[in-house]
Design a protein around this motif. Structure first.
Motif, PDB file in Angstrom:
ATOM      1  N   ARG A 135      53.517 111.133  46.245  1.00 61.68           N
ATOM      2  CA  ARG A 135      53.290 110.961  47.686  1.00 61.68           C
ATOM      3  C   ARG A 135      53.922 109.658  48.182  1.00 61.68           C
ATOM      4  O   ARG A 135      54.579 109.613  49.223  1.00 61.68           O
ATOM      5  CB  ARG A 135      51.770 110.960  47.958  1.00 61.68           C
ATOM      6  N   TYR A 136      53.733 108.609  47.382  1.00 63.40           N
ATOM      7  CA  TYR A 136      54.247 107.277  47.733  1.00 63.40           C
ATOM      8  C   TYR A 136      55.784 107.294  47.807  1.00 63.40           C
ATOM      9  O   TYR A 136      56.381 106.823  48.781  1.00 63.40           O
ATOM     10  CB  TYR A 136      53.746 106.295  46.659  1.00 63.40           C
ATOM     11  N   ALA A 137      56.410 107.841  46.798  1.00 65.96           N
ATOM     12  CA  ALA A 137      57.881 107.826  46.732  1.00 65.96           C
ATOM     13  C   ALA A 137      58.493 108.697  47.831  1.00 65.96           C
ATOM     14  O   ALA A 137      59.452 108.280  48.489  1.00 65.96           O
ATOM     15  CB  ALA A 137      58.341 108.315  45.359  1.00 65.96           C
ATOM     16  N   THR A 138      57.931 109.876  48.039  1.00 63.19           N
ATOM     17  CA  THR A 138      58.510 110.766  49.065  1.00 63.19           C
ATOM     18  C   THR A 138      58.287 110.204  50.459  1.00 63.19           C
ATOM     19  O   THR A 138      59.132 110.382  51.338  1.00 63.19           O
ATOM     20  CB  THR A 138      57.922 112.192  48.975  1.00 63.19           C
ATOM     21  N   TYR A 139      57.166 109.509  50.653  1.00 65.61           N
ATOM     22  CA  TYR A 139      56.928 108.889  51.960  1.00 65.61           C
ATOM     23  C   TYR A 139      58.011 107.842  52.238  1.00 65.61           C
ATOM     24  O   TYR A 139      58.574 107.770  53.336  1.00 65.61           O
ATOM     25  CB  TYR A 139      55.539 108.234  52.007  1.00 65.61           C
ATOM     26  N   GLN A 140      58.311 107.045  51.220  1.00 68.81           N
ATOM     27  CA  GLN A 140      59.343 106.016  51.386  1.00 68.81           C
ATOM     28  C   GLN A 140      60.715 106.642  51.638  1.00 68.81           C
ATOM     29  O   GLN A 140      61.445 106.216  52.521  1.00 68.81           O
ATOM     30  CB  GLN A 140      59.397 105.145  50.138  1.00 68.81           C
ATOM     31  N   LEU A 141      61.035 107.640  50.827  1.00 64.93           N
ATOM     32  CA  LEU A 141      62.350 108.281  50.987  1.00 64.93           C
ATOM     33  C   LEU A 141      62.476 108.954  52.359  1.00 64.93           C
ATOM     34  O   LEU A 141      63.550 108.951  52.964  1.00 64.93           O
ATOM     35  CB  LEU A 141      62.573 109.309  49.873  1.00 64.93           C
ATOM     36  N   GLY A 142      61.360 109.477  52.854  1.00 65.28           N
ATOM     37  CA  GLY A 142      61.368 110.106  54.184  1.00 65.28           C
ATOM     38  C   GLY A 142      61.443 109.104  55.320  1.00 65.28           C
ATOM     39  O   GLY A 142      61.841 109.433  56.430  1.00 65.28           O
ATOM     40  N   THR A 183      45.569 102.760  54.329  1.00 65.94           N
ATOM     41  CA  THR A 183      45.487 101.799  55.444  1.00 65.94           C
ATOM     42  C   THR A 183      46.876 101.540  56.034  1.00 65.94           C
ATOM     43  O   THR A 183      47.041 101.503  57.253  1.00 65.94           O
ATOM     44  CB  THR A 183      44.899 100.455  54.941  1.00 65.94           C
ATOM     45  N   LEU A 184      47.861 101.363  55.145  1.00 63.36           N
ATOM     46  CA  LEU A 184      49.223 101.061  55.616  1.00 63.36           C
ATOM     47  C   LEU A 184      49.835 102.249  56.363  1.00 63.36           C
ATOM     48  O   LEU A 184      50.456 102.085  57.410  1.00 63.36           O
ATOM     49  CB  LEU A 184      50.125 100.689  54.430  1.00 63.36           C
ATOM     50  N   VAL A 185      49.636 103.425  55.810  1.00 64.36           N
ATOM     51  CA  VAL A 185      50.241 104.626  56.401  1.00 64.36           C
ATOM     52  C   VAL A 185      49.586 104.962  57.748  1.00 64.36           C
ATOM     53  O   VAL A 185      50.248 105.495  58.645  1.00 64.36           O
ATOM     54  CB  VAL A 185      50.120 105.803  55.401  1.00 64.36           C
ATOM     55  N   ASP A 186      48.291 104.621  57.865  1.00 56.42           N
ATOM     56  CA  ASP A 186      47.574 104.942  59.114  1.00 56.42           C
ATOM     57  C   ASP A 186      47.745 103.886  60.202  1.00 56.42           C
ATOM     58  O   ASP A 186      47.155 104.018  61.284  1.00 56.42           O
ATOM     59  CB  ASP A 186      46.077 105.133  58.831  1.00 56.42           C
TER      60      ASP A 186
END
Lengths: 255, 244
Positions: free
Chosen positions: A16-23, A110-113
């Motif tokens: 989830r973390y890696a794909t969020y960054q790549l996106g 927290t960061l994503v929200d």
């Protein structure tokens, strides 16, 4: 030694973390480094291989030798340098403070929200930025004013089309056409109309994919880099197509 | 300049009965929308707005403004705005419910197309070479009035198109010496502020950056800057700086 369930939870989170960054517009090697760092903090080895639309991750427990692999889709997210910076910092915090997975997950959430930029604020700032481009390229103040409002119209069209899920390429061509159509107002006045026309769709130029593509190629992720560049080039072709329609209508030629 | 007024004169001389018809229809629809806002009336109003925009595109620009340069682009601009109304009708974006806000200002804007001919007369022009209610700038002011009085959800794309048109109108004050178009520019500044503020408020349930209060202040500053710019233009137009 990790249980299979623990290993699976780590893999899910890192995917989830890696794909969020790549996106969100991170170049591949940075996403790989950050993911491996989190893996190191959690006592596992992470291998990551990324493509344009998906990522393949393998998490290996060095003590037991057990490995889990997963393919995760990369979501289409708005580009955010702030998010990217925050998530990179999170990987360092995880390593330096030896955070547990639950705590990393909590901080990640927290960061994503965190609130995103208001669309109206973005609209106004993009308008000002594009008007500044016009001035930098030698446009006079009338042209700057026209480019400012033309950009507001073009970007508002882009935002609405995005909200309605219109195809990415159509969206770029449509926005470029509308922005340049509005900029043709400059032709009626005694001002630097050519500069106004040429700079009106500049807000659409896909700078982040272009830069990331080059960085990826330089750092050895050639496949990913080329796919990013091809995507960026297609978007540029769409911008050119939108602008060309306006030019053909106004000047009966492209020059 | 001469071509500009000649095309307007030709348009007015040929279409004044239709313009009166449009004005009467607009009045009836506004009254119905205000007192009996049934779904049929709302649909009729959207159709009317689309027809008005297509009229400006097809009849005003493509037929009577043909001698002007780049008339096709302006026709396309208005056709796109007409298309936005049709799209609005199809996806039911704006409800055209009476908002009950900014009533005075909205009524002033809705009545402003009728002020255009009087402004022209006051400036010494005579029929048919004068501004009339069914011309681009007066239709733009009317559209802003409709959006203020009856749109709970602002169509931000249409608002941006009108903002762009207002800037062109302001440039016409400078370059072609048509002070009537200053009416549109004047009404656009506060209207834009209200549109943006309402848009921000309707999205207030999602926390964003900067905060709503900061965004309100920024919008106010932006509109003030534009307003000061417009005022300077007006003073320049009437050569008031020379006497100061």
């Amino acid at each position: 030694m990790k249980t299979k369930q623990e290993l699976k939870e780590i893999l899910d989170f890192i995917a989830r973390y890696a794909t969020y960054q790549l996106g969100s517009g991170v170049h591949t090697s940075r996403a790989v480094r950050n993911s491996r760092r989190i893996g190191e903090a959690l006592g596992v080895d992470v291998q990551l291989s990324s493509f344009q639309k998906s990522t393949v991750l393998t998490v290996l427990d060095p003590e037991s030798g057990e490995a889990l692999t997963r393919v995760a889709a990369i979501p289409a997210l708005p580009i955010s340098f702030e998010r990217n910076s925050d998530l990179s910092a999170l990987s360092w915090e995880a390593l330096d403070e030896g955070l547990a997975l639950d705590e990393i997950r909590r901080r990640y959430r927290t960061l994503v929200d965190k609130p995103r930029m208001d669309p109206i604020f973005t609209l106004a700032v993009v308008g000002l930025a594009n008007a500044s481009f016009c001035r930098l390229f030698g446009g006079d103040w009338t042209a700057v004013g026209i480019v400012f409002t033309a950009t507001l119209v073009g970007y508002a069209v882009k935002q609405r089309m995005q909200a309605h899920g219109v195809n990415h390429f159509l969206l770029f061509a449509g926005s470029a056409f509308v922005a340049s159509l509005c900029a043709t107002a400059a032709l009626r006045f005694d001002c630097t109309a050519e500069i106004a026309l040429a700079t009106s769709p500049l807000f659409l130029v896909p700078g982040v994919p272009l830069i990331n593509g080059v960085i990826d190629i330089v750092e050895g992720h050639v496949l990913m880099g080329v796919s990013r560049l091809v995507n960026a080039m297609l978007l540029i072709v769409c911008i050119a197509a939108g602008l060309s329609v306006t030019l053909l209508m106004v000047k009966d030629s492209l020059l | 300049m001469e071509i500009f007024w000649n095309t307007i004169a030709a348009y007015n001389a040929a279409t004044w009965p239709v313009q009166i018809g449009f004005a009467l229809l607009a009045f009836v629809l506004l009254v119905l929308l205000y007192f009996r806002p049934t779904p049929a009336v709302r649909v009729a109003m959207k159709c009317f707005m689309a027809a008005l925009n297509f009229w400006i595109a097809g009849v005003y620009y493509m037929v009577y403004c043909e001698p002007r340069e780049y008339h096709g682009m302006l026709a396309l601009f208005w056709a796109v705005m007409g298309g936005i109304w049709v799209y609005d009708l199809l996806v039911k974006h704006a409800s055209l419910e009476r908002t009950g806000q900014h009533n005075g200002f909205a009524v002033l804007l809705l009545a402003m197309p009728l002020l255009y001919p009087f402004c022209s007369l006051a400036l010494g022009r005579g029929f048919p070479a004068m501004t009339m209610p069914v011309m681009p700038c007066s239709v733009a002011v009317f559209t802003i009035g409709v959006m203020l009085a009856f749109s709970e959800r602002v169509n931000i794309v249409l608002a941006m198109f009108l903002c762009h048109w207002a800037l062109i109108g302001l440039s016409k004050v400078y370059f072609f010496g048509i002070p009537e178009d200053y009416l549109l520019a004047c009404s656009t500044v506060p209207a834009l502020y209200i549109f943006f503020r309402e848009y921000v408020r309707t999205h207030a349930d999602h926390p964003t950056k900067p905060s709503r209060r900061v965004l309100d202040a920024l919008l106010l500053v932006l509109c003030l800057i534009v307003g000061i710019f417009f005022t300077c233009t007006l003073l320049h137009q009437f050569n008031l700086f020379a006497s100061l």
